[in-house]
Design an enzyme around this catalytic site. Structure first.
Site, PDB file in Angstrom:
ATOM      1  CG  ASP A   1       1.378  -3.579   5.177  1.00 29.30           C
ATOM      2  OD1 ASP A   1       0.451  -4.376   5.428  1.00 29.30           O
ATOM      3  OD2 ASP A   1       1.327  -2.738   4.260  1.00 29.30           O
TER       4      ASP A   1
ATOM      5  CG  ASP B   1      -3.237  -0.063   3.400  1.00 31.81           C
ATOM      6  OD1 ASP B   1      -3.968   0.743   2.821  1.00 31.81           O
ATOM      7  OD2 ASP B   1      -2.178  -0.500   2.875  1.00 31.81           O
TER       8      ASP B   1
ATOM      9  CB  SER C   1      -0.579  -4.885  -2.108  1.00 33.68           C
ATOM     10  OG  SER C   1      -0.218  -3.897  -1.180  1.00 33.68           O
TER      11      SER C   1
ATOM     12  CE  LYS D   1       3.648   0.971   5.605  1.00 31.59           C
ATOM     13  NZ  LYS D   1       2.593   0.213   4.917  1.00 31.59           N
TER      14      LYS D   1
ATOM     15  CE  LYS E   1      -1.135   2.839   1.371  1.00 34.94           C
ATOM     16  NZ  LYS E   1      -1.344   1.417   1.002  1.00 34.94           N
TER      17      LYS E   1
ATOM     18  CD  GLU F   1       6.052   0.294   0.270  1.00 38.95           C
ATOM     19  OE1 GLU F   1       6.288  -0.228   1.384  1.00 38.95           O
ATOM     20  OE2 GLU F   1       4.932   0.674  -0.088  1.00 38.95           O
TER      21      GLU F   1
ATOM     22  CD  GLU G   1       4.777  -2.230   3.350  1.00 39.31           C
ATOM     23  OE1 GLU G   1       4.898  -1.353   4.219  1.00 39.31           O
ATOM     24  OE2 GLU G   1       3.933  -2.182   2.438  1.00 39.31           O
TER      25      GLU G   1
ATOM     26  CG  HIS H   1       5.229   5.281   1.221  1.00 35.70           C
ATOM     27  ND1 HIS H   1       6.522   4.853   1.043  1.00 35.70           N
ATOM     28  CD2 HIS H   1       4.638   4.293   1.971  1.00 35.70           C
ATOM     29  CE1 HIS H   1       6.707   3.691   1.629  1.00 35.70           C
ATOM     30  NE2 HIS H   1       5.586   3.331   2.198  1.00 35.70           N
ATOM     31  NE  ARG H   2      -1.263   3.153  -2.606  1.00 38.43           N
ATOM     32  CZ  ARG H   2      -2.472   2.606  -2.681  1.00 38.43           C
ATOM     33  NH1 ARG H   2      -3.537   3.367  -2.819  1.00 38.43           N
ATOM     34  NH2 ARG H   2      -2.632   1.301  -2.639  1.00 38.43           N
ATOM     35  CB  SER H   3       4.453  -0.001  -3.521  1.00 34.98           C
ATOM     36  OG  SER H   3       3.301  -0.213  -4.295  1.00 34.98           O
TER      37      SER H   3
ATOM     38  CD  GLU I   1      -0.169  -0.942   6.586  1.00 31.25           C
ATOM     39  OE1 GLU I   1       0.788  -0.340   7.109  1.00 31.25           O
ATOM     40  OE2 GLU I   1      -0.448  -0.845   5.382  1.00 31.25           O
TER      41      GLU I   1
ATOM     42  CG  HIS J   1       5.502  -3.807  -2.023  1.00 29.94           C
ATOM     43  ND1 HIS J   1       5.212  -3.080  -0.897  1.00 29.94           N
ATOM     44  CD2 HIS J   1       4.442  -3.623  -2.852  1.00 29.94           C
ATOM     45  CE1 HIS J   1       4.040  -2.483  -1.031  1.00 29.94           C
ATOM     46  NE2 HIS J   1       3.553  -2.813  -2.209  1.00 29.94           N
TER      47      HIS J   1
HETATM   48  P1  PGA Z   1       0.646  -0.370  -2.124  1.00 25.34           P
HETATM   49  O1  PGA Z   1       1.151  -0.989  -0.765  1.00 25.34           O
HETATM   50  O2  PGA Z   1       1.028   1.047  -2.186  1.00 25.34           O
HETATM   51  O3  PGA Z   1       1.347  -1.248  -3.106  1.00 25.34           O
HETATM   52  O4  PGA Z   1      -0.848  -0.567  -2.127  1.00 25.34           O
HETATM   53  C1  PGA Z   1       1.488  -0.260   0.322  1.00 25.34           C
HETATM   54  C2  PGA Z   1       0.833  -0.842   1.519  1.00 25.34           C
HETATM   55  O5  PGA Z   1       0.186  -1.903   1.428  1.00 25.34           O
HETATM   56  O6  PGA Z   1       0.900  -0.249   2.573  1.00 25.34           O
HETATM   57 ZN    ZN Z   2      -0.520  -1.751   3.596  1.00 29.85          ZN
END
Ligand code: PGA
Ligand code: ZN
Length: 414
Positions: free
Chosen positions: A236, A308, A42, A384, A333, A200, A157, A361-363, A281, A147
Site C-alpha cells: 500500500d 483506497d 491516512s 486486509k 472500508k 497495523e 505498507e 481494517h483501518r490503522s 494499493e 503508520h
Molecule cells: P488508514 O490507512 O486506516 O490509516 O486510513 C489504512 C490504509 O491506507 O489502507
Molecule cells: Zn490504503
C-alpha cells in the site's frame, strides 16, 4: 415483529492507537448486536466525516438520543430503511452532523442484532446460506509512512498474501511465518532494531524503501520454498500522503528523491515487474484517475491495482473510476462511506465491473470482528486486516470460526 428494536446505546471506547471511538449496542426484543467504528490516519479527502465537530463526546451527548428516538420501534432486519433514516437524521451528504463512524457503528450493530434475532451469524444473515468461501488474508509486514516513525520507509505498507494456502489457518500461519522471517532479516541488517511495530502490527524499521522491498520479497520466496505455500508480496503505497501538489511531484522524504507523475508510474510498473507484486494499493494520489488508468493498462494484467483513497468505498466515485479504467480492485472500508447499505451498493457495482473488492481494517482498530463476516457474506476474495496484534488477529480468528461452520469450505477464487 421479529426484530423490533427496543434500545440503542452509544458509548465512548478507546481504539488501538489510544484514541476515542464510538461503539453501538442495538437491542431487539430477542436479540443483541454490538459494533465499534475504526479510524484512519491516512484518510482519503472524499471520505465521510468521522465525527461531528464535537467529536465522540458530542455523539454521546446529542446524537445518541437523535438516533434512538428514530429507530426504536423499527425492525432491525429492515437495514436498508434504517440506513436511510441515518442519512435523514444526518441531513448532509458526508455524515458531518452525526459522524460516519456513528452511522457505521449503528448500521453494523443493527445488522448484528437482526442476525441475532434470527439466531444466525452475521455472515449468514447478510450473505444467505450460499457462501462457502473464505477470503485470503492480506497481511501487514512492514509499516512506513503515516503508520510508523520518522526513519521508516516512505511506502506505508509492505504486505503479503498467501495465495497458495488451502485453508484459513494455513493462510494465517503463512503470513506469520513471513512476519517472523522479516523480523530476523531486519535485525540482521540493523543491529539497533528493537522490534518496534507500526500501527497495523508490521515492523517499523529504519530502512529505505529499497531495503524493505528486498527483505519483504526475499522472505516471501524463502517461506514459499520452505513450506510449499505460495505467498506473494503486495504494497500500500498510500501515495496521496507524499504527493506534493505545488511541486506536482511525489516526494520520498526518507529516500531524498522525488518523482514526477510519469516517473511514479514507471517506478511502480517496474516494481511490479521486478518483484512480481500481486497487489499494489494507491500507487497514485487520490485525484489522478488518469495516471491510475495509465498504470492499470501497463500492469493491471499481472497485478491488482487497488484504489483506497481513490474510491473511498463510494459508488459514485467508483463509477467515475470504472469509466476512466482506473484500477481493477478497490478497498472496502465501511466507515469511509457510513452505512452497510452504501457499502454493499459499492461492492455490487465493483463486482458487476470486475473490480476485486478487498474488505479492510483501518490503522486505528478495536477488537470488533464484523469485517470478517462482511468479507464472507459479500464474497470478497481478499481481506486486509494485518497479520499480528490483538485487534488484527480478532478478525482472523473469527474467520477460523466461520470456516469451521461452513459446509465444504474453500479458499476464495482469486
Ligand atoms: P488508514 O490507512 O486506516 O490509516 O486510513 C489504512 C490504509 O491506507 O489502507
Ligand atoms: Zn490504503
Amino acid at each position: 415483529m421479529d426484530s423490533v428494536i427496543e434500545d440503542v446505546r452509544l458509548r465512548k471506547i478507546i481504539d488501538s492507537r489510544g484514541n476515542p471511538t464510538v461503539e453501538a449496542d442495538v437491542l431487539t426484543w430477542n436479540g443483541f448486536g454490538r459494533a465499534a467504528a475504526p479510524s484512519g490516519a491516512s484518510t482519503g479527502i472524499n471520505e465521510v466525516a468521522s465525527f461531528p465537530d464535537g467529536g465522540v463526546d458530542q455523539v454521546i451527548e446529542d446524537v445518541e438520543d437523535l438516533i434512538s428516538s428514530e429507530i426504536i420501534g423499527m425492525e432491525a432486519e429492515d437495514l436498508r430503511e434504517i440506513d436511510n433514516v441515518l442519512h435523514e437524521i444526518d441531513g448532509t451528504d458526508n455524515f458531518s452532523t452525526i459522524g460516519g463512524n456513528t452511522a457505521v457503528a449503528v448500521s453494523m450493530a443493527t445488522a448484528k442484532a437482526a442476525a441475532s434475532s434470527y439466531n444466525l451469524p452475521l455472515y449468514k444473515f447478510l450473505g444467505g446460506i450460499m457462501p462457502t468461501s473464505i477470503p485470503f488474508p492480506l497481511g501487514n509486514m512492514i509499516n512506513g509512512g503515516a503508520h510508523a516513525g520518522t526513519n521508516a520507509p516512505d511506502i506505508q505498507e509492505f504486505l503479503v498474501i498467501p495465495v497458495g494456502a488451502s485453508n484459513i489457518t494455513e493462510a494465517i500461519t503463512t503470513n506469520i511465518n513471513v512476519h517472523r522471517r522479516i523480523k530476523a532479516k531486519i535485525q540482521e541488517k540493523d543491529k539497533t532494531f528493537t522490534g518496534g511495530k507500526g500501527d497495523e502490527g508490521g515492523w517499523a524499521p529504519n530502512l529505505t524503501n529499497e531495503e524493505a522491498l528486498e527483505i519483504q520479497t526475499s522472505s516471501c520466496e524463502e517461506i514459499t520454498d520452505e513450506t510449499g505455500v505460495l505467498v506473494r508480496p503486495g504494497l500500500d503505497v498510500a501515495s496521496s500522503e507524499f504527493w506534493n501538489e505545488e511541486e506536482q511531484k511525489y516526494v520520498y522524504e526518507r529516500e531524498g528523491t522525488s518523482r514526477t507523475v510519469e516517473e511514479q508510474i514507471d517506478y511502480i510498473a517496474d516494481l511490479i515487474d521486478t518483484y512480481k507484486f500481486f497487489y499494489v494499493e494507491d500507487p497514485i494520489q487520490e485525484n489522478d484517475f488518469e495516471a491510475f488508468a495509465e498504470l492499470t493498462s501497463k500492469s493491471g494484467k499481472d497485478c491488482l491495482i487497488c484504489g483506497d483513497d481513490l474510491f473511498v468505498t463510494n459508488a459514485d466515485i467508483l463509477a467515475k473510476g470504472i469509466e476512466a479504467h482506473a484500477g481493477n480492485s478497490l478497498i472496502i472500508k465501511p466507515n469511509q462511506i457510513g452505512t452497510l447499505t452504501d457499502t454493499y451498493n459499492t461492492i455490487k457495482l465493483a463486482k458487476a465491473n470486475k473490480y476485486v473488492p478487498v474488505v479492510s481494517h483501518r490503522s486505528g482498530e478495536t477488537t470488533d470482528e464484523t469485517i470478517a463476516h462482511l468479507a464472507v457474506a459479500f464474497n470478497a476474495p481478499v481481506i486486509k486486516t494485518g497479520a499480528a496484534g490483538g485487534e488484527r488477529i480478532a478478525k482472523l480468528n473469527e474467520l477460523v470460526r466461520i470456516e469451521e461452520e461452513l459446509v465444504n469450505p474453500k479458499m476464495a477464487d482469486l
